[in-house]
Design a protein around this motif. Sequence first.
Motif, short mmCIF file in Angstrom:
data_model
loop_
_atom_site.label_atom_id
_atom_site.label_comp_id
_atom_site.label_asym_id
_atom_site.label_seq_id
_atom_site.Cartn_x
_atom_site.Cartn_y
_atom_site.Cartn_z
N TYR A 56 38.02 42.28 43.93
CA TYR A 56 37.08 43.05 44.75
C TYR A 56 37.72 44.38 45.17
CZ TYR A 56 34.61 44.51 48.96
OH TYR A 56 33.95 45.26 49.91
N LEU A 57 38.95 44.32 45.66
CA LEU A 57 39.61 45.54 46.15
C LEU A 57 39.87 46.53 45.02
CD1 LEU A 57 42.10 44.02 48.75
CD2 LEU A 57 40.08 45.41 49.23
N THR A 58 40.25 46.02 43.85
CA THR A 58 40.48 46.95 42.74
C THR A 58 39.16 47.61 42.32
OG1 THR A 58 40.35 45.08 41.22
CG2 THR A 58 42.54 45.90 41.72
N ARG A 59 38.10 46.81 42.33
CA ARG A 59 36.81 47.37 41.90
C ARG A 59 36.33 48.47 42.84
NH1 ARG A 59 33.77 42.85 41.54
NH2 ARG A 59 32.73 43.29 43.49
N VAL A 60 36.32 48.18 44.14
CA VAL A 60 35.79 49.21 45.06
C VAL A 60 36.71 50.42 45.14
CG1 VAL A 60 34.39 47.61 46.43
CG2 VAL A 60 36.72 48.13 47.17
N SER A 61 38.03 50.20 44.93
CA SER A 61 38.92 51.36 45.00
C SER A 61 39.07 52.04 43.64
CB SER A 61 40.28 50.96 45.57
OG SER A 61 40.95 50.08 44.68
N GLN A 62 38.04 51.88 42.83
CA GLN A 62 37.88 52.64 41.57
C GLN A 62 38.83 52.24 40.45
OE1 GLN A 62 35.11 54.40 41.33
NE2 GLN A 62 34.81 53.60 43.40
N ILE A 63 39.08 50.93 40.32
CA ILE A 63 39.80 50.46 39.13
C ILE A 63 38.90 49.45 38.42
CG2 ILE A 63 41.98 49.62 38.20
CD1 ILE A 63 43.21 49.96 40.94
N PRO A 64 37.97 49.92 37.59
CA PRO A 64 37.16 48.96 36.82
C PRO A 64 38.05 48.21 35.83
CG PRO A 64 36.70 51.22 36.12
CD PRO A 64 37.64 51.31 37.29
N GLU A 65 37.56 47.11 35.27
CA GLU A 65 38.42 46.22 34.47
C GLU A 65 39.15 46.89 33.29
OE1 GLU A 65 37.19 42.28 33.69
OE2 GLU A 65 36.78 41.91 35.81
N PRO A 66 38.55 47.86 32.60
CA PRO A 66 39.31 48.48 31.50
C PRO A 66 40.41 49.42 31.99
CG PRO A 66 36.93 48.86 31.28
CD PRO A 66 37.17 48.35 32.65
N GLU A 67 40.35 49.84 33.26
CA GLU A 67 41.36 50.77 33.77
C GLU A 67 42.67 50.04 34.01
OE1 GLU A 67 41.97 53.99 34.69
OE2 GLU A 67 40.18 54.64 33.63
N ARG A 68 43.74 50.82 34.04
CA ARG A 68 45.06 50.21 34.21
C ARG A 68 45.49 50.23 35.67
NH1 ARG A 68 47.20 48.93 29.40
NH2 ARG A 68 46.04 49.76 27.63
N ILE A 69 46.05 49.11 36.12
CA ILE A 69 46.47 49.02 37.51
C ILE A 69 47.87 49.64 37.64
CG2 ILE A 69 45.10 46.96 37.90
CD1 ILE A 69 47.76 45.36 37.78
#
Lengths: 145, 503
Positions: free
Chosen positions: B74-87
Amino acid sequence: MVPVLLGRIQTRIFLLAVVGSVITALITPVLPGGGPLADRYRTAFVVLGAVAVLGVAWELLYHLLMQFRWEKDWPSLFGLLTGVPEAVVLWLLLRAGAVPGVETAPPVAAFVLQFAAVWTAVWLAANGPMRVPFLRWRFRGGRLT
Amino acid sequence: MDAGDLTPELLGAAVWDDAMVAAAGIPVHDVPFVTVGGGMGSFVTADYLRIAGVPASDIRVLSNIDHPWQTYQYLTRVSQIPEPERIRSDSSSRPDNIWGFPSYALSEAWRDRTLRPLVHILGEPIFADYWTPQAGTVFASLRRESARIGYDAMLVKGVVRMVRRRAAGGYFTVLTPPAGSSATKRVVYRSRFVHLAVGYPGLRFLPDLQEFRTRHSDYEHVVNAYEPHEHVYEFLKTKPGTVLIRGGGIVSSRVLQRLIDDRERLGLQTQIVHVFRTFVTGAHGPHWWARRKGGDGFAYQGFNYPKSVWGGQLKARMRRLEGQERAKQYAEMGGTNTPKRRRWQKQLRQGRQGGWYRAMQGVAQKVWPDTDGTLVSLINGDNGTVEVRADYIIDCTGLEADIAEHRVLADLLEHGGAGRNPLGRLEVERHFEVKGTASGDGALYASGATTLGGYFPGVDTFLGLQIAAQEITDDLARRGFGRRIGPIRSTTQWVRWALGRPV
């Protein structure tokens, strides 16, 4: 990698002793050069030992250089490329007859092949497989004890 | 009061005995090890214990979420890291694999039959940015490991209310199960060991933004990057607007990327004003052996901490420091920072050249709405006091609430004997036992963000959770619970992992 000084030294000695010995044992019979196999083995293992012994001094230097890095890390590429100056210095010492136990230096091709094979294998082991049996190793800066 | 609920006697007593709980009519479940939270911290710890030979029946995860990665996702998604993006996480920092081998890069190379990730990682960080895994890959790998260790069988849904010490040793953990799922309002887990991994206590807003939101009841135009704010990007697609960004960390970089990606992709006219409290102009640090790169306002660092925090010199040094000395070391290596990624550098350079990205130093004194609805921020900075107008303000400072905002931690501080470390969080030992909470032959551990400020700094990271889990597992083994993972067990278990076999 994020080594501490003792970890660097321990990892080098351990991996040269285990991985380095296996590679040396396998590769020596097919290396260029003449003479009895026993003598060639003797030379090859002295060369391997010299990489370990000189390596302690090299690690001190690398540790010093690492202090200038904010992360206090040692990127994988550094670990691979430092093999070049180490090989050159060792070769010069062998040529100068400064390595005890080796009266005449091995053929340059034999030395380069052995050094490159051992160095690459040790580097590969340190960058992954080492973590499988030694679960705590990477969190201790490479220390095994 | 209903039978099966907390009584005034229980609420007031720091130490409970079995009779007190029985008298309250609360059902008791016995299990040796309880982990509270059910997020990444609980998962990684349970994973370690399972690999150390602890059966799933000896572990209970008390949690209000269904999957350990749920909150993180949830936190990665709202802070603009969709699944294909790299963390922002190292390749060998794998929460689904305690060995970190094969690394994510090696797995990706194998999966996609390409050497590209390996070549990339060989060149990092000199010739390429740090290689980091895609968010989606991390979730998929967690799903696999979760199934492998039988995580679902250990999970008990509910909200944990408190953990209290038990007179005869160990602890009582009070759980409020979902409504209708239990005959009583509360159930109790009686265990020798408890592990707390309750995560971030909550978000905190900058004072001026909090005041704006409260006074004007406007939760739409002033948003935190860690709360859903897709409407901002949607608005900007309908008409040109200005966004004010506060904070210079990784989240601000993500938000900038999203704004600029949309600008490029959809031909938008978005204007961006970026306010840094600390504007970094270049390399900074106390001396030559401790200088971090920086520029254009940002402090640059590959990961949330200098890399050696997870195993090298900084980890070794911090382990020896106490009190103020430790706090000082935290301050020296701390500070907001973001990775220097080539793509972000290029985007911001274009923004500065085009005049649509402006960065400035300053601290906002006040925010108010103008008659046309625009937000006006009064900013006091190096260049005096200026008014900045914007349609939206995105707070990317990532301020965290005090640990006492979390009910379980507040109770532990009040009744459980726990104290605070030099940074104000939960004080833990080197092996992550919470200081002052021992109970007979039992022990209470904590890991994750709650323990920041301890002998080990990188607690709120994948690798940090694994380091904590390793310390906890080793300590439990010393106490006779589970086995210490030696080279043989480690290797055989790794083979099982590689083959996808259960532990």
